[in-house]
Scaffold this motif. Structure first.
Motif, PDB file in Angstrom:
ATOM      1  N   GLN A 153      -4.902 -71.758   8.132  1.00 46.24           N
ATOM      2  CA  GLN A 153      -5.190 -72.866   9.089  1.00 46.24           C
ATOM      3  C   GLN A 153      -6.525 -72.288   9.781  1.00 46.24           C
TER       4      GLN A 153
ATOM      5  N   ARG B 131     -13.164 -77.488  -0.592  1.00 50.04           N
ATOM      6  CA  ARG B 131     -12.205 -76.863   0.745  1.00 50.04           C
ATOM      7  C   ARG B 131     -11.037 -76.233   0.563  1.00 50.04           C
TER       8      ARG B 131
ATOM      9  N   LYS C 290     -16.155 -74.618   7.770  1.00 50.94           N
ATOM     10  CA  LYS C 290     -17.950 -74.548   8.905  1.00 50.94           C
ATOM     11  C   LYS C 290     -18.317 -73.774   7.396  1.00 50.94           C
TER      12      LYS C 290
ATOM     13  N   ARG D 253      -8.553 -72.641   6.570  1.00 49.26           N
ATOM     14  CA  ARG D 253      -9.137 -73.689   6.528  1.00 49.26           C
ATOM     15  C   ARG D 253      -9.762 -74.462   7.268  1.00 49.26           C
ATOM     16  N   LYS D 254     -10.281 -73.433   8.399  1.00 52.92           N
ATOM     17  CA  LYS D 254     -10.934 -73.817   9.633  1.00 52.92           C
ATOM     18  C   LYS D 254     -12.991 -73.192   8.823  1.00 52.92           C
ATOM     19  N   SER D 255     -12.707 -71.844   8.315  1.00 57.71           N
ATOM     20  CA  SER D 255     -13.022 -70.882   8.938  1.00 57.71           C
ATOM     21  C   SER D 255     -14.230 -71.816   7.520  1.00 57.71           C
TER      22      SER D 255
END
Length: 393
Positions: free
Chosen positions: A76, A96, A84, A79-81
Motif C-alpha cells: 500500500q 504503477r 505520486k 502504491r501511494k509513493s
C-alpha cells in the motif's frame, strides 16, 4: 522455579538438560520481522547440533499473520509513493501496476509472506509443534477458571493463545524428557515459566543464543581485545556502523505554530558511539565449517548512536479567499538524534590460538532500518520577526 541466572542455565546446557530453544511472537516483532537478519538466521546453527529449535503452532500462525499484514502495508505504501512520483514526473510508462508487478513478482501479500516464512522454517530447521494435538482442552480451561498463569485477573480471554503455546512447549519437554530455553519478555510467559519445571525463560534472543553458543573463553577474550578502544577492530566496526547509518530511512514530524509544514529528512551521519560494557557483548554464533579453518563469529551488542540528520521545513498557509496554499518560506535544522540500537557484527578469525592469529571485520547490521524524528513545535518566524528590530525582552 526455572527463572534462573546465566551460570545455572550454562550448567544445564553443558549437562544436556536443556536441549531445545523456543521464542514467542514478540521476538519476531522486535526484530521487525526481518527473517533473513543475521540474528534470526543464527538459529540455523542448531541444525547440525543435538539441539532443537521448536515453535508452537500458535506462535507460528501469529508470526505469519504479522508477516501478511506487514507485506500488505508495504504494498500500500509503495502504491501511494509510486503513484505520486509518476504523477509529478508525468510518466506514462511504466505504469504503477507494471512497477508493482516488478516489485512483487506477481505475488499477492499472502503468497509472499508464506514464501518468506516457509524459507525461514526450512533454513533454520525449525520444528512446528501441533498445539491442539499436544494439549487437552481441559488443561487450558482449568487454568483459565483457576486464574493460573498465563491467565490473570484481567482480560483472561486474551491469554488463550499464550496458554495453548506454553502448554504445548511444556508437554513436548515432558514427553522428550528434556527442558526448553524459552525467549520472551512477556510477563505472562515469565509467570508460567516460574511455575514450570521444564521451561527456562530468558528475556533476550541475543542472550539466549550467547548461552547456547557458549564460545570458548579464549575466543571471547581475543574478540574483545580486537574490538577494544584504540584497537583496529574498533575503528573497522565504527566504519561499518557509519555505513549502516547512511542506509537508515529517516522521517520527521512536527507541529507548526502557524499554517502547515512539510518536512524532508536527509540521510544521517554518525557522530558518536556509546559502546557497551564487555559483559553486555554476546557471541551468538561461531561457525567453524570453513575448510580453511577460519572461524566466522557473530557478535551482538547494544549501543547508543548519536546521529546528525539535516531536516528541511517548508511552511505554508491556506488562503481561504483565493482557495490556495500560500508559500511562507522554508528553513532547515540539523538534529542530533540518539538511537538505542542493537548492532550485529560478523568477523572472521584466522589461525585461532596460534601466534599467527588475526581477526578481520566482515560486516555489520542494525535492527532498525527506519526512524522517525519528533521535532515538536516549529515556526517559520524567528524571535526578531515579532519585535520589529527591537531587542526581545
Amino acid at each position: 522455579m526455572p527463572v534462573v541466572d546465566d551460570d545455572q542455565i550454562k550448567d544445564l546446557l553443558i549437562k544436556g538438560a536443556i536441549s531445545a530453544i523456543s521464542v514467542d511472537t514478540s521476538v519476531f516483532d522486535q526484530k521487525q520481522l526481518q527473517l533473513s537478519s543475521v540474528t534470526m538466521q543464527a538459529m540455523a546453527s542448531f541444525k547440525d547440533r543435538p539441539f532443537e529449535f521448536l515453535l508452537s503452532n500458535t506462535v507460528a500462525k501469529e508470526v505469519l499473520a504479522h508477516l501478511v499484514k506487514h507485506t500488505e502495508e508495504a504494498i500500500q505504501a509503495a502504491r501511494k509513493s509510486i503513484g505520486k512520483s509518476l504523477n509529478v514526473f508525468e510518466t506514462k510508462k511504466p505504469t504503477r501496476e507494471e512497477i508493482l508487478e516488478l516489485i512483487s513478482g506477481g505475488r499477492t501479500a499472502e503468497m509472499a509472506a508464506h514464501q518468506r516464512w516457509e524459507k525461514f522454517v526450512k533454513d533454520t530447521g525449525c520444528e512446528i509443534l501441533s498445539d491442539t494435538d499436544l494439549v487437552e482442552t481441559a488443561t487450558v480451561f482449568d487454568a483459565y477458571f483457576a486464574g493460573f498463569a498465563p491467565f490473570g485477573s484481567g482480560r483472561k480471554k486474551d491469554e488463550f493463545p499464550d496458554a495453548l503455546a506454553l502448554n504445548a512447549l511444556e508437554r513436548t519437554a515432558s514427553k522428550r524428557s528434556t527442558c526448553i530455553l524459552v525467549v520472551s519478555k512477556d510477563g505472562d510467559w515469565r509467570a508460567f515459566c516460574e511455575n514450570s519445571r521444564r521451561l527456562f525463560l530468558v528475556p533476550e534472543i541475543e542472550r539466549a543464543l550467547n548461552l547456547v553458543t557458549d564460545a570458548p573463553l579464549g575466543l571471547r577474550k581475543a574478540i574483545l581485545c580486537w574490538m577494544s578502544e584504540g584497537r583496529a577492530g574498533r575503528e573497522e566496526i565504527r566504519h561499518g556502523i557509519a555505513e549502516n547509518v547512511e542506509q537508515i530511512e529517516f522521517t520527521a514530524s512536527a507541529y507548526p505554530t502557524h499554517g502547515d509544514v512539510d518536512l524532508f529528512a536527509w540521510g544521517g551521519e554518525l557522530k558518536r558511539i556509546d559502546w557497551p560494557n564487555e559483559m553486555d557483548i554476546d557471541i551468538i554464533e561461531v561457525d567453524d565449517s570453513n575448510v580453511d579453518g577460519v572461524l566466522r563469529v557473530v557478535l551482538s551488542l547494544p549501543v547508543v548512536l548519536s546521529i546528525s540528520v539535516p531536516i528541511e521545513m517548508s511552511f505554508s498557509v491556506w488562503d481561504s479567499v483565493d482557495k490556495e496554499s500560500v508559500d511562507m518560506g522554508s528553513n532547515s535544522v540539523e538534529v542530533e538524534e540518539d538511537m538505542h540500537q542493537r548492532v550485529t557484527i560478523t568477523a572472521d578469525v584466522f589461525d585461532f590460538g596460534t601466534e599467527a592469529e588475526d581477526i578481520a571485520f566482515y560486516q555489520s547490521e542494525l535492527v532498525d532500518k527506519y526512524h522517525e524524528i519528533e521535532l515538536g513545535e516549529v515556526s517559520i518566524f524567528e524571535p526578531e520577526d515579532y519585535w520589529a528590530g527591537e531587542e526581545p525582552p
